[in-house]
Design a protein around this motif. Structure first.
Motif, short mmCIF file in Angstrom:
data_model
loop_
_atom_site.label_atom_id
_atom_site.label_comp_id
_atom_site.label_asym_id
_atom_site.label_seq_id
_atom_site.Cartn_x
_atom_site.Cartn_y
_atom_site.Cartn_z
N GLY A 159 3.80 10.27 -6.56
CA GLY A 159 4.95 10.80 -7.30
C GLY A 159 4.61 11.05 -8.76
O GLY A 159 5.00 12.07 -9.33
N THR A 160 3.89 10.12 -9.36
CA THR A 160 3.49 10.28 -10.76
C THR A 160 2.60 11.51 -10.92
O THR A 160 2.77 12.29 -11.86
CB THR A 160 2.75 9.02 -11.26
OG1 THR A 160 3.61 7.89 -11.07
CG2 THR A 160 2.36 9.14 -12.72
N LEU A 161 1.65 11.68 -10.02
CA LEU A 161 0.77 12.85 -10.08
C LEU A 161 1.56 14.15 -9.93
O LEU A 161 1.30 15.12 -10.65
CB LEU A 161 -0.32 12.76 -9.02
CG LEU A 161 -1.41 11.72 -9.26
CD1 LEU A 161 -2.34 11.64 -8.06
CD2 LEU A 161 -2.17 12.02 -10.53
N LEU A 220 0.83 -1.21 0.00
CA LEU A 220 0.00 0.00 0.00
C LEU A 220 0.86 1.26 0.00
O LEU A 220 0.61 2.19 -0.76
CB LEU A 220 -0.93 -0.02 1.22
CG LEU A 220 -1.94 1.11 1.33
CD1 LEU A 220 -2.95 1.02 0.22
CD2 LEU A 220 -2.63 1.06 2.68
N ILE A 221 1.89 1.28 0.81
CA ILE A 221 2.80 2.42 0.88
C ILE A 221 3.52 2.62 -0.46
O ILE A 221 3.62 3.74 -0.97
CB ILE A 221 3.81 2.26 2.03
CG1 ILE A 221 3.09 2.36 3.37
CG2 ILE A 221 4.92 3.28 1.94
CD1 ILE A 221 3.94 1.95 4.54
N ILE A 222 4.01 1.53 -1.04
CA ILE A 222 4.72 1.62 -2.32
C ILE A 222 3.78 2.11 -3.41
O ILE A 222 4.11 3.02 -4.18
CB ILE A 222 5.35 0.26 -2.69
CG1 ILE A 222 6.49 -0.07 -1.72
CG2 ILE A 222 5.84 0.26 -4.13
CD1 ILE A 222 7.02 -1.48 -1.84
N ALA A 223 2.58 1.54 -3.48
CA ALA A 223 1.62 1.93 -4.52
C ALA A 223 1.22 3.40 -4.37
O ALA A 223 1.17 4.15 -5.36
CB ALA A 223 0.39 1.04 -4.46
N GLY A 243 3.83 19.00 -12.42
CA GLY A 243 4.98 19.84 -12.73
C GLY A 243 5.20 20.00 -14.23
O GLY A 243 5.46 21.10 -14.71
N VAL A 244 5.08 18.91 -14.98
CA VAL A 244 5.25 18.98 -16.43
C VAL A 244 4.17 19.86 -17.05
O VAL A 244 4.45 20.68 -17.93
CB VAL A 244 5.23 17.56 -17.05
CG1 VAL A 244 5.10 17.59 -18.56
CG2 VAL A 244 6.49 16.80 -16.65
N CYS A 245 2.92 19.70 -16.60
CA CYS A 245 1.83 20.53 -17.13
C CYS A 245 2.08 22.01 -16.85
O CYS A 245 1.88 22.86 -17.72
CB CYS A 245 0.49 20.10 -16.53
SG CYS A 245 -0.10 18.54 -17.19
N CYS A 246 2.51 22.33 -15.64
CA CYS A 246 2.80 23.73 -15.30
C CYS A 246 3.92 24.28 -16.17
O CYS A 246 3.82 25.40 -16.68
CB CYS A 246 3.17 23.85 -13.82
SG CYS A 246 1.77 23.63 -12.71
N CYS A 247 4.98 23.51 -16.36
CA CYS A 247 6.09 23.96 -17.20
C CYS A 247 5.64 24.17 -18.64
O CYS A 247 6.01 25.16 -19.27
CB CYS A 247 7.24 22.95 -17.15
SG CYS A 247 8.12 22.96 -15.59
#
Length: 133
Positions: free
Chosen positions: A69-71, A60-63, A76-80
């Motif tokens: 992290g992906t979100l 659960l912690i890993i998932a 960040g990519v969308c903002c850039c």
């Protein structure tokens, strides 16, 4: 009391939402609500089950870390991308309204110069007619 489900099944233990099942020791115990994760001396994360029997805390912690992290990376990519797009749009091509306004200013300037020249020629003609030149 959760301890009454010790040495039974995980499903029986987890029917009560306040209970935590430890698969390695087959113990059912009260979930330590003062802590987010159960301490290692109580039960290892890979053996601890809460809510459902098919998900352990470690998975659960890993998932959740991977999804979070992906979100964050996507955000960040969308903002850039948005910032770069706006910046390049401003620098590369002037706005159509600005171009139109510049053309109108130029037309007005040319007309004003023509009127000035016309007025000057009229004034010169009047001066010649009355001999004030």
């Amino acid at each position: 009391d959760c301890r009454q489900y010790t040495n039974r099944s995980c499903e029986e233990c987890l029917k009560n939402v306040t209970c935590l099942w430890c698969a390695s020791s087959r113990r059912c115990m009260e979930y330590p609500v003062r802590r987010i994760l159960p301490p290692a001396d109580l039960c290892e994360l890979r053996s601890a089950r809460w809510g459902v029997c098919w998900v352990n805390f470690e998975a659960l912690i890993i998932a959740m870390s991977v999804v979070g992290g992906t979100l964050l990376i996507m955000l960040g990519v969308c903002c850039c991308c948005c910032c770069c797009k706006k910046k390049s749009k401003r620098q590369v091509s002037p706005d159509k309204d600005d171009e139109r306004a510049a053309r109108e200013r130029e037309k007005r300037r040319v007309r004003q110069e023509e009127r000035r020249a016309e007025m000057k020629s009229r004034h010169d003609e009047i001066r010649r007619k009355y001999g004030t030149v």
